[in-house]
Each structure stands twice: as structure tokens, then as C-alpha cells.
Write a protein that holds these residues in place. Structure first.
Motif, PDB file in Angstrom:
ATOM      1  N   TYR A 187       0.805  -1.112  -0.024  1.00  0.00           N
ATOM      2  CA  TYR A 187       0.158   0.071  -0.015  1.00  0.00           C
ATOM      3  C   TYR A 187       0.918   1.345  -0.040  1.00  0.00           C
ATOM      4  O   TYR A 187       0.767   2.179  -0.946  1.00  0.00           O
ATOM      5  CB  TYR A 187      -0.913  -0.179   1.355  1.00  0.00           C
ATOM      6  CG  TYR A 187      -1.736   1.210   1.287  1.00  0.00           C
ATOM      7  CD1 TYR A 187      -3.041   1.202   0.547  1.00  0.00           C
ATOM      8  CD2 TYR A 187      -1.479   2.232   2.206  1.00  0.00           C
ATOM      9  CE1 TYR A 187      -3.811   2.326   0.833  1.00  0.00           C
ATOM     10  CE2 TYR A 187      -2.339   3.407   2.315  1.00  0.00           C
ATOM     11  CZ  TYR A 187      -3.663   3.238   1.633  1.00  0.00           C
ATOM     12  OH  TYR A 187      -4.419   4.268   1.729  1.00  0.00           O
ATOM     13  N   GLY A 188       1.944   1.297   0.782  1.00  0.00           N
ATOM     14  CA  GLY A 188       2.811   2.426   1.025  1.00  0.00           C
ATOM     15  C   GLY A 188       3.607   2.548  -0.475  1.00  0.00           C
ATOM     16  O   GLY A 188       3.890   3.874  -0.809  1.00  0.00           O
ATOM     17  N   ILE A 189       3.954   1.379  -1.166  1.00  0.00           N
ATOM     18  CA  ILE A 189       4.817   1.756  -2.313  1.00  0.00           C
ATOM     19  C   ILE A 189       3.818   2.179  -3.346  1.00  0.00           C
ATOM     20  O   ILE A 189       4.181   3.277  -4.045  1.00  0.00           O
ATOM     21  CB  ILE A 189       5.350   0.296  -2.624  1.00  0.00           C
ATOM     22  CG1 ILE A 189       6.448  -0.176  -1.768  1.00  0.00           C
ATOM     23  CG2 ILE A 189       5.715   0.476  -3.980  1.00  0.00           C
ATOM     24  CD1 ILE A 189       6.567  -1.591  -1.840  1.00  0.00           C
ATOM     25  N   ILE A 190       2.340   1.828  -3.503  1.00  0.00           N
ATOM     26  CA  ILE A 190       1.648   2.257  -4.309  1.00  0.00           C
ATOM     27  C   ILE A 190       1.318   3.773  -4.127  1.00  0.00           C
ATOM     28  O   ILE A 190       1.231   4.508  -4.902  1.00  0.00           O
ATOM     29  CB  ILE A 190       0.278   1.405  -4.390  1.00  0.00           C
ATOM     30  CG1 ILE A 190       0.448  -0.063  -5.062  1.00  0.00           C
ATOM     31  CG2 ILE A 190      -0.774   2.185  -5.140  1.00  0.00           C
ATOM     32  CD1 ILE A 190      -0.547  -0.974  -4.727  1.00  0.00           C
ATOM     33  N   ARG A 191       1.172   4.138  -2.892  1.00  0.00           N
ATOM     34  CA  ARG A 191       0.727   5.494  -2.420  1.00  0.00           C
ATOM     35  C   ARG A 191       2.147   6.375  -2.475  1.00  0.00           C
ATOM     36  O   ARG A 191       1.924   7.413  -2.199  1.00  0.00           O
ATOM     37  CB  ARG A 191       0.203   5.710  -1.311  1.00  0.00           C
ATOM     38  CG  ARG A 191      -1.127   5.027  -1.139  1.00  0.00           C
ATOM     39  CD  ARG A 191      -2.222   6.280  -1.048  1.00  0.00           C
ATOM     40  NE  ARG A 191      -3.626   6.025  -0.632  1.00  0.00           N
ATOM     41  CZ  ARG A 191      -4.497   5.870  -1.383  1.00  0.00           C
ATOM     42  NH1 ARG A 191      -4.295   5.972  -2.944  1.00  0.00           N
ATOM     43  NH2 ARG A 191      -5.832   5.542  -1.059  1.00  0.00           N
ATOM     44  N   GLU A 192       3.307   5.616  -2.815  1.00  0.00           N
ATOM     45  CA  GLU A 192       4.419   6.454  -2.564  1.00  0.00           C
ATOM     46  C   GLU A 192       4.554   7.087  -1.356  1.00  0.00           C
ATOM     47  O   GLU A 192       4.908   8.595  -1.284  1.00  0.00           O
ATOM     48  CB  GLU A 192       4.758   7.210  -3.982  1.00  0.00           C
ATOM     49  CG  GLU A 192       4.635   6.637  -5.165  1.00  0.00           C
ATOM     50  CD  GLU A 192       5.043   7.598  -6.318  1.00  0.00           C
ATOM     51  OE1 GLU A 192       4.671   8.817  -6.130  1.00  0.00           O
ATOM     52  OE2 GLU A 192       5.276   7.081  -7.448  1.00  0.00           O
ATOM     53  N   ASP A 193       4.353   6.546  -0.339  1.00  0.00           N
ATOM     54  CA  ASP A 193       4.477   7.172   1.172  1.00  0.00           C
ATOM     55  C   ASP A 193       5.494   6.707   1.910  1.00  0.00           C
ATOM     56  O   ASP A 193       5.453   5.340   2.504  1.00  0.00           O
ATOM     57  CB  ASP A 193       2.956   6.880   1.702  1.00  0.00           C
ATOM     58  CG  ASP A 193       2.855   7.466   3.086  1.00  0.00           C
ATOM     59  OD1 ASP A 193       3.953   7.533   3.784  1.00  0.00           O
ATOM     60  OD2 ASP A 193       1.752   7.927   3.422  1.00  0.00           O
ATOM     61  N   LEU A 194       6.689   7.477   1.933  1.00  0.00           N
ATOM     62  CA  LEU A 194       7.731   7.122   2.624  1.00  0.00           C
ATOM     63  C   LEU A 194       7.492   6.511   4.094  1.00  0.00           C
ATOM     64  O   LEU A 194       8.225   5.608   4.494  1.00  0.00           O
ATOM     65  CB  LEU A 194       8.682   8.266   2.534  1.00  0.00           C
ATOM     66  CG  LEU A 194      10.169   8.022   3.234  1.00  0.00           C
ATOM     67  CD1 LEU A 194      11.002   7.010   2.394  1.00  0.00           C
ATOM     68  CD2 LEU A 194      10.939   9.267   3.334  1.00  0.00           C
ATOM     69  N   ALA A 195       6.406   7.199   4.843  1.00  0.00           N
ATOM     70  CA  ALA A 195       6.495   6.780   6.375  1.00  0.00           C
ATOM     71  C   ALA A 195       5.846   5.375   6.395  1.00  0.00           C
ATOM     72  O   ALA A 195       6.154   4.534   7.171  1.00  0.00           O
ATOM     73  CB  ALA A 195       5.638   7.962   7.025  1.00  0.00           C
ATOM     74  N   ILE A 196       5.085   5.174   5.588  1.00  0.00           N
ATOM     75  CA  ILE A 196       4.451   3.612   5.640  1.00  0.00           C
ATOM     76  C   ILE A 196       5.369   2.683   4.984  1.00  0.00           C
ATOM     77  O   ILE A 196       5.390   1.706   5.682  1.00  0.00           O
ATOM     78  CB  ILE A 196       3.024   3.559   4.884  1.00  0.00           C
ATOM     79  CG1 ILE A 196       2.238   4.769   5.325  1.00  0.00           C
ATOM     80  CG2 ILE A 196       2.682   2.301   4.516  1.00  0.00           C
ATOM     81  CD1 ILE A 196       0.673   4.586   4.375  1.00  0.00           C
ATOM     82  N   ILE A 197       6.194   3.157   4.169  1.00  0.00           N
ATOM     83  CA  ILE A 197       7.190   2.017   3.682  1.00  0.00           C
ATOM     84  C   ILE A 197       8.204   1.919   4.690  1.00  0.00           C
ATOM     85  O   ILE A 197       8.547   0.580   5.038  1.00  0.00           O
ATOM     86  CB  ILE A 197       7.801   2.719   2.445  1.00  0.00           C
ATOM     87  CG1 ILE A 197       6.754   2.745   1.007  1.00  0.00           C
ATOM     88  CG2 ILE A 197       9.244   1.732   1.974  1.00  0.00           C
ATOM     89  CD1 ILE A 197       7.443   3.584  -0.003  1.00  0.00           C
ATOM     90  N   ALA A 198       8.551   2.755   5.390  1.00  0.00           N
ATOM     91  CA  ALA A 198       9.876   2.690   6.436  1.00  0.00           C
ATOM     92  C   ALA A 198       9.322   1.915   7.561  1.00  0.00           C
ATOM     93  O   ALA A 198       9.904   0.781   7.914  1.00  0.00           O
ATOM     94  CB  ALA A 198      10.241   4.108   6.715  1.00  0.00           C
TER      95      ALA A 198
END
Lengths: 84, 84
Positions: free
Chosen positions: B53-64
């Protein structure tokens, strides 16, 4: 609702669900002696910050998952406050 | 990095940090008998979906946050697979 939001809601349901047995156990046994108060407070602080983050980003999945988890942790902390 | 991303990274650091003592305990004692395998698998599945989800949304906080947590859970599961 778009597919990406649906994916996020499923992700949130899984992570919240996996936390539920711990809450049920604390509620049933009224025993939380093995749960560190510092850990609970840090976890609650993190979840509340995620909630704020989700609201600012207008991200339904983050709001739903962390709102539900915040309620569950608050239940555990209330059991701990009452019964130790 | 904007302030909102910084907020998300702090949120992620707190929720990941609060999970760390459990990992350290499992690693030290090599004992995970009290951790339900079903719960670990559901949690890992949820975290991996959050990562997607974080990768699709390009959301650094969720990815980390979810990348770090995925590594921690994988460590616990590997201890459980080896030592039960």
C-alpha cells in the motif's frame, strides 16, 4: 472506494485483527502484569500520531486502522490502570 | 522532506520501537511458545500489505515503518521455526 483504499483497509483489518487476541486475553483475565506500561504508552503515542498523519493525508485506511487500534490499546491500558 | 512525512516517520518509529522488546526477548530466550503462529502469520500478511500500500501510494513513512516491522516479525518467525 478505489482498489488501493480497499487494499489499505484489508491491511489494516489484518494488523488490527492480529492484535485482538491480546486485548481479549487482558479483558478476560484482568491480568496485564506482563505488559510493560512504557511499551503500551509508546505504542499508543505512535498509533495516535499515525491517526493524526492519516487525517492530514486524508487517508481512510490509515484513519480506520489506527482508530480501531487506539480503542483496543485504550481498553488494555484501562484494564492495567484498574487491575495492574 | 516535508513536516507531514516527518510526523509519519516519528509515528512509525514509535510503533516499531514498541514492538522491539518482544523481538529482543524472543531472540534472547529462543522461546516463542506463547506466541501464536496464526497471529504471527496474520500480522506479517497485514504488514506486507501495508508495505505494498505504501509503495503504491509512494508514502515514505508507511514504507519505512512496515519495512522495519516486517524484518522484526520475520526474525521472530525464524526463531519460532527453529526453536518452536
Amino acid at each position: 472506494m478505489d482498489g488501493i483504499t480497499a487494499l489499505g483497509l484489508i491491511a489494516g483489518a489484518l494488523t488490527t485483527l492480529s492484535f485482538a487476541p491480546q486485548v481479549a486475553r487482558a479483558w478476560r483475565t484482568r491480568s496485564t502484569a506482563d505488559l510493560s506500561p512504557a511499551m503500551l504508552i509508546i505504542f499508543l503515542a505512535g498509533i495516535l500520531l499515525w491517526l493524526v498523519y492519516g487525517i492530514i493525508r486524508e487517508d481512510l485506511a490509515i484513519i480506520a486502522a489506527n482508530g480501531a487500534t487506539a480503542i483496543l490499546i485504550s481498553l488494555i491500558i484501562s484494564v492495567k490502570a484498574k487491575h495492574g
